[in-house]
Design a protein around this motif. Structure first.
Motif, mmCIF file in Angstrom:
data_model
loop_
_atom_site.group_PDB
_atom_site.id
_atom_site.type_symbol
_atom_site.label_atom_id
_atom_site.label_comp_id
_atom_site.label_asym_id
_atom_site.label_seq_id
_atom_site.Cartn_x
_atom_site.Cartn_y
_atom_site.Cartn_z
ATOM 1 N N THR A 32 0.853 -1.354 -0.037
ATOM 2 C CA THR A 32 0.019 0.200 0.077
ATOM 3 C C THR A 32 0.852 1.347 -0.190
ATOM 4 O OG1 THR A 32 -1.660 -1.141 1.205
ATOM 5 C CG2 THR A 32 -2.103 1.373 1.152
ATOM 6 N N ARG A 33 1.975 1.226 0.758
ATOM 7 C CA ARG A 33 2.792 2.408 0.777
ATOM 8 C C ARG A 33 3.481 2.613 -0.300
ATOM 9 N NH1 ARG A 33 6.082 1.799 5.767
ATOM 10 N NH2 ARG A 33 4.105 2.317 7.004
ATOM 11 N N ALA A 34 4.066 1.565 -1.003
ATOM 12 C CA ALA A 34 4.492 1.659 -2.289
ATOM 13 C C ALA A 34 3.786 2.188 -3.473
ATOM 14 C CB ALA A 34 5.197 0.098 -2.693
ATOM 15 N N ARG A 35 2.286 1.650 -3.225
ATOM 16 C CA ARG A 35 1.519 2.242 -4.562
ATOM 17 C C ARG A 35 0.999 3.595 -4.066
ATOM 18 N NH1 ARG A 35 -2.868 -0.420 -2.826
ATOM 19 N NH2 ARG A 35 -2.050 -2.426 -3.464
ATOM 20 N N GLU A 36 1.177 4.137 -2.907
ATOM 21 C CA GLU A 36 1.047 5.543 -2.726
ATOM 22 C C GLU A 36 2.204 6.458 -3.055
ATOM 23 O OE1 GLU A 36 -0.120 6.194 1.411
ATOM 24 O OE2 GLU A 36 -2.004 4.953 1.483
ATOM 25 N N ILE A 37 3.336 5.609 -2.920
ATOM 26 C CA ILE A 37 4.503 6.470 -3.270
ATOM 27 C C ILE A 37 4.495 6.650 -4.793
ATOM 28 C CG2 ILE A 37 7.000 6.403 -3.369
ATOM 29 C CD1 ILE A 37 6.866 5.276 -0.529
ATOM 30 N N GLY A 38 4.324 5.462 -5.728
ATOM 31 C CA GLY A 38 4.024 5.570 -6.993
ATOM 32 C C GLY A 38 3.155 6.684 -7.686
ATOM 33 N N LEU A 39 1.855 6.504 -6.984
ATOM 34 C CA LEU A 39 0.920 7.601 -7.338
ATOM 35 C C LEU A 39 1.370 8.982 -7.236
ATOM 36 C CD1 LEU A 39 -2.513 5.590 -6.530
ATOM 37 C CD2 LEU A 39 -1.555 6.135 -8.805
ATOM 38 N N ALA A 44 3.349 14.031 -9.389
ATOM 39 C CA ALA A 44 4.295 15.429 -9.312
ATOM 40 C C ALA A 44 4.762 15.275 -10.638
ATOM 41 C CB ALA A 44 5.453 14.910 -8.434
ATOM 42 N N MET A 45 5.035 14.050 -11.506
ATOM 43 C CA MET A 45 5.479 14.302 -12.790
ATOM 44 C C MET A 45 4.549 14.842 -13.827
ATOM 45 S SD MET A 45 8.841 13.482 -12.976
ATOM 46 C CE MET A 45 8.974 13.027 -14.741
ATOM 47 N N ALA A 46 3.296 14.609 -13.468
ATOM 48 C CA ALA A 46 2.238 15.095 -14.500
ATOM 49 C C ALA A 46 1.872 16.520 -14.191
ATOM 50 C CB ALA A 46 0.878 14.404 -14.142
ATOM 51 N N THR A 47 2.397 16.957 -13.057
ATOM 52 C CA THR A 47 2.109 18.344 -12.645
ATOM 53 C C THR A 47 3.486 19.212 -12.887
ATOM 54 O OG1 THR A 47 0.654 17.968 -10.980
ATOM 55 C CG2 THR A 47 1.389 19.929 -10.630
ATOM 56 N N ARG A 52 7.338 17.580 -21.835
ATOM 57 C CA ARG A 52 7.109 16.361 -22.975
ATOM 58 C C ARG A 52 6.259 15.233 -22.381
ATOM 59 N NH1 ARG A 52 12.560 13.688 -25.995
ATOM 60 N NH2 ARG A 52 11.480 12.304 -27.221
ATOM 61 N N PHE A 53 6.696 14.994 -21.125
ATOM 62 C CA PHE A 53 6.171 13.776 -20.564
ATOM 63 C C PHE A 53 5.119 13.994 -19.969
ATOM 64 C CE2 PHE A 53 10.720 12.944 -20.926
ATOM 65 C CZ PHE A 53 10.915 11.870 -21.717
ATOM 66 N N ARG A 54 4.505 15.204 -19.380
ATOM 67 C CA ARG A 54 3.421 15.592 -18.667
ATOM 68 C C ARG A 54 2.158 14.814 -19.061
ATOM 69 N NH1 ARG A 54 3.827 21.939 -17.347
ATOM 70 N NH2 ARG A 54 5.855 21.791 -16.284
ATOM 71 N N PRO A 55 1.750 14.777 -20.402
ATOM 72 C CA PRO A 55 0.417 14.314 -20.939
ATOM 73 C C PRO A 55 0.596 12.735 -20.623
ATOM 74 C CG PRO A 55 1.517 15.668 -22.636
ATOM 75 C CD PRO A 55 2.419 15.709 -21.554
ATOM 76 N N TYR A 56 1.733 12.050 -20.867
ATOM 77 C CA TYR A 56 1.638 10.733 -20.642
ATOM 78 C C TYR A 56 1.420 10.289 -19.229
ATOM 79 C CZ TYR A 56 4.007 10.758 -25.131
ATOM 80 O OH TYR A 56 4.165 11.144 -26.455
ATOM 81 N N PHE A 57 1.869 11.044 -18.372
ATOM 82 C CA PHE A 57 1.639 10.805 -16.963
ATOM 83 C C PHE A 57 0.186 10.894 -16.490
ATOM 84 C CE2 PHE A 57 6.148 11.009 -16.500
ATOM 85 C CZ PHE A 57 6.450 9.947 -15.820
ATOM 86 N N GLN A 58 -0.543 12.030 -17.304
ATOM 87 C CA GLN A 58 -1.880 12.359 -17.079
ATOM 88 C C GLN A 58 -2.897 11.357 -17.519
ATOM 89 O OE1 GLN A 58 -2.214 16.190 -18.747
ATOM 90 N NE2 GLN A 58 -1.251 17.274 -17.037
ATOM 91 N N GLN A 59 -2.491 10.962 -18.539
ATOM 92 C CA GLN A 59 -3.261 9.730 -19.230
ATOM 93 C C GLN A 59 -3.115 8.403 -18.442
ATOM 94 O OE1 GLN A 59 -1.864 9.342 -23.174
ATOM 95 N NE2 GLN A 59 -3.045 11.272 -24.008
ATOM 96 N N ILE A 60 -1.797 7.956 -17.717
ATOM 97 C CA ILE A 60 -1.601 7.101 -16.977
ATOM 98 C C ILE A 60 -2.401 7.246 -15.804
ATOM 99 C CG2 ILE A 60 0.112 5.672 -15.669
ATOM 100 C CD1 ILE A 60 2.155 6.163 -18.056
ATOM 101 N N LEU A 61 -2.286 8.338 -15.127
ATOM 102 C CA LEU A 61 -3.158 8.574 -13.807
ATOM 103 C C LEU A 61 -4.829 8.552 -14.307
ATOM 104 C CD1 LEU A 61 -1.268 11.350 -12.318
ATOM 105 C CD2 LEU A 61 -1.531 9.265 -11.366
ATOM 106 N N ALA A 62 -5.126 8.873 -15.348
ATOM 107 C CA ALA A 62 -6.711 8.659 -15.685
ATOM 108 C C ALA A 62 -7.158 7.500 -15.629
ATOM 109 C CB ALA A 62 -6.906 9.710 -16.858
ATOM 110 N N VAL A 63 -6.128 6.621 -16.529
ATOM 111 C CA VAL A 63 -6.614 5.096 -16.769
ATOM 112 C C VAL A 63 -6.529 4.351 -15.224
ATOM 113 C CG1 VAL A 63 -5.722 2.844 -17.311
ATOM 114 C CG2 VAL A 63 -5.641 4.982 -18.943
ATOM 115 N N ILE A 64 -5.662 4.808 -14.342
ATOM 116 C CA ILE A 64 -5.718 4.024 -12.958
ATOM 117 C C ILE A 64 -6.724 4.481 -12.434
ATOM 118 C CG2 ILE A 64 -4.364 4.145 -10.903
ATOM 119 C CD1 ILE A 64 -1.784 4.359 -12.407
#
Length: 79
Positions: A32-39, A44-47, A52-64
């Motif tokens: 659970t802690r590793a999942r929270e750290i990953g998210l 942070a990377m999406a923000t 160049r990479f922000r849209p990819y992280f935003q899409q991954i977070l949306a899918v999750i």
């Protein structure tokens, strides 16, 4: 082929019934802690990450988020 003794056949069934938390309580807490750290890192990377990479992280977070909401919906419905 050799026959397995009944003692050997009973061991995998007993282990299959035990969940992660029944074997060791800390393993699920670490997951659970590793999942929270990953998210948090992905957020942070999406923000603040490279443009160049922000849209990819935003899409991954949306899918999750969609998958998590779907799983929770069907779990509540099942109970």
């Amino acid at each position: 082929m050799t026959k397995q003794s009944p003692a050997h056949a009973a061991i995998p069934q007993a282990e299959a019934k035990k969940s992660c938390c029944s074997k060791m309580k800390t393993c699920c807490q670490k997951a659970t802690r590793a999942r929270e750290i990953g998210l948090a890192g992905m957020t942070a990377m999406a923000t603040f990450g490279p443009k160049r990479f922000r849209p990819y992280f935003q899409q991954i977070l949306a899918v999750i988020a969609v998958v998590t909401a779907t799983v929770e919906f069907f779990r509540k419905r099942k109970d």
